[in-house]
Design an enzyme around this catalytic site. Structure first.
Site, PDB file in Angstrom:
ATOM      1  N   LYS A 168       0.503  -1.083   0.169  1.00  0.00           N
ATOM      2  CA  LYS A 168       0.283   0.001   0.215  1.00  0.00           C
ATOM      3  C   LYS A 168       0.903   1.190   0.356  1.00  0.00           C
ATOM      4  O   LYS A 168       2.337   1.129   0.145  1.00  0.00           O
ATOM      5  CB  LYS A 168      -0.774  -0.556   1.145  1.00  0.00           C
ATOM      6  CG  LYS A 168      -0.431   0.216   2.410  1.00  0.00           C
ATOM      7  CD  LYS A 168      -0.783   0.059   3.842  1.00  0.00           C
ATOM      8  CE  LYS A 168      -0.306  -0.068   4.729  1.00  0.00           C
ATOM      9  NZ  LYS A 168      -0.792  -0.682   6.323  1.00  0.00           N
TER      10      LYS A 168
ATOM     11  N   TYR B 217      17.284  28.836   9.450  1.00  0.00           N
ATOM     12  CA  TYR B 217      15.939  29.655   9.392  1.00  0.00           C
ATOM     13  C   TYR B 217      15.760  29.578  11.320  1.00  0.00           C
ATOM     14  O   TYR B 217      15.531  28.437  12.147  1.00  0.00           O
ATOM     15  CB  TYR B 217      15.212  29.035   9.329  1.00  0.00           C
ATOM     16  CG  TYR B 217      14.412  29.454   8.289  1.00  0.00           C
ATOM     17  CD1 TYR B 217      14.325  30.872   7.226  1.00  0.00           C
ATOM     18  CD2 TYR B 217      14.193  28.385   6.482  1.00  0.00           C
ATOM     19  CE1 TYR B 217      14.339  30.363   6.521  1.00  0.00           C
ATOM     20  CE2 TYR B 217      14.573  28.358   5.116  1.00  0.00           C
ATOM     21  CZ  TYR B 217      13.456  30.113   5.094  1.00  0.00           C
ATOM     22  OH  TYR B 217      14.162  30.755   3.577  1.00  0.00           O
TER      23      TYR B 217
END
Ligand SMILES: *Cc1c(COP(=O)(O)O)cnc(C)c1O
Length: 358
Positions: A32, A249
């Site tokens: 899956k 950042y």
């Protein structure tokens, strides 16, 4: 360039290891979610000769496999189909996991081709599945239907990778009570249970994550698994900064000494986890180096102060060969399943098949 190299020989070796661990069970190889991020069709083609069937979550995944000419037995495990989907599943010979009685009744009304059913029982996960006291009635509905072929009874563990949890024993006991006397084949085990709960193996096992080389256990169960995906990206810059400088950042990392910072051309836009904290391991030239600073969309920064040989153009491994994904996942506060399934379409996939593996 960011590359995910997929070692199909390793995928097959892991499927064989799963088989050795559960030698008396048939194997539903779970592919899956794009084969846990590895590529649905490539994984299906590699596993088809080794497995007794392939498991997916959604009908669309099964149809994509049929469209590509895969004719292995397929089981859809977590979809509630509408009527049109149900008819297509039957027409294309895809087995459906039924997890409530109203779906069983729809089957009955549907007519058309016969389909094989996996009937899911809720033994304690409390997500999907009929309750244990509904088994007899639901089986009666299914068995009365001309539309129903073979039936497998199944359930799913909530915490198979936690060996100490009494929940595993409770779920097993609940399952055994619920299926007693039905005479039908049974399926319980995901990868963790394939590895550590042999009493759960029964007629079908459903290994997923272990096929991709990730061990659901830390150290207590060493199994022979090989990494299938190796995620790499280039070092695109290296700079030296002074003491007390922050990187990236919001400056979540500050140098405690004059430092060399290598910048790698991969980021959360490729699926590398943004929440990976300072210190998450990265492999460059055989050295494990720590991330330093916030992961950005296209770049990750690492502290290579102790490794002056590392330079632009080097290849960094984010996980895979040489750097177990379990280790990266643990550092990043997540699980290999999530890392693997989140690799984005910007990453180039390269497939090494068994014949390339010498
Ligand atoms: C995903 C899934 C599996 C495979 O689980 P792993 O932990 O990856 O081995 C097995 N059964 C069902 C129903 C699933 O949804």
């Amino acid at each position: 360039m960011v590359e995910a190299t997929i070692d199909l020989a390793a995928l097959c070796a892991n499927a064989r290891s799963a088989r050795e661990l559960a030698p008396h069970s048939r194997q539903l190889a779970v592919i899956k979610a794009n084969a846990y991020g590895h590529g649905l069709l490539a994984a299906a083609r590699a596993l088809e000769p080794l497995a007794d069937g392939l498991g997916v979550a959604r009908a669309e995944e099964a149809f994509a496999l049929r469209d590509a000419g895969i004719d292995a037995p397929l089981v859809v495990m977590s979809e509630r189909p509408d009527r049109a989907t149900l008819a297509e599943l039957a027409r294309r010979n895809v087995a459906l996991t039924v997890f409530d009685r109203t779906v069983a009744e729809t089957l009955n009304a549907g007519g058309g081709a016969r389909m094989n059913i996996w009937l899911k029982i809720d033994t304690g996960m409390h997500r999907i599945g009929i309750m244990p006291d509904e088994v007899a009635d639901t089986l009666a509905v299914l068995r009365a239907s001309d539309a129903v072929g073979d039936i497998v009874l199944m359930s799913h563990f909530a915490a198979a990778e936690e060996l100490e949890r009494p929940l595993n024993d409770a779920q097993l006991a609940c399952f055994d009570r619920a299926v007693a006397g039905t005479g039908l084949p049974a399926s319980l085990a995901n990868s963790a249970a394939v590895i550590a709960l042999p009493e759960s193996h029964r007629d079908w096992v459903r290994p997923g994550i272990m096929l991709y080389g990730a061990n659901p256990f830390d150290e207590e169960h060493a199994v022979r698994l090989q990494p299938v995906m190796t995620l790499t990206a280039p070092v695109i810059a290296v700079r030296t900064i002074g003491t007390g400088e922050s990187v990236g950042y919001h400056g979540i990392w500050t140098s405690a000494r004059p430092s060399r910072i290598a910048t790698i051309g991969i980021g959360y836009g490729d699926g590398y986890p943004r929440h990976a904290p300072n210190g998450t391991p990265v492999l460059i030239r055989g050295r494990v180096v720590p991330t330093a600073g916030r992961v950005s969309m296209d770049m990750v920064t690492v502290d290579v102060t102790d490794h002056p040989e590392i330079e632009p153009g080097d290849t960094a491994t984010l996980w895979g060969e040489g750097l177990p994904i379990e280790r990266v996942a643990r550092a990043a506060g997540t699980i290999p399943y999530e890392l693997l399934t989140k690799v984005t379409s910007r990453v180039r996939f390269r497939y090494r098949d068994a014949s390339d593996a010498q």
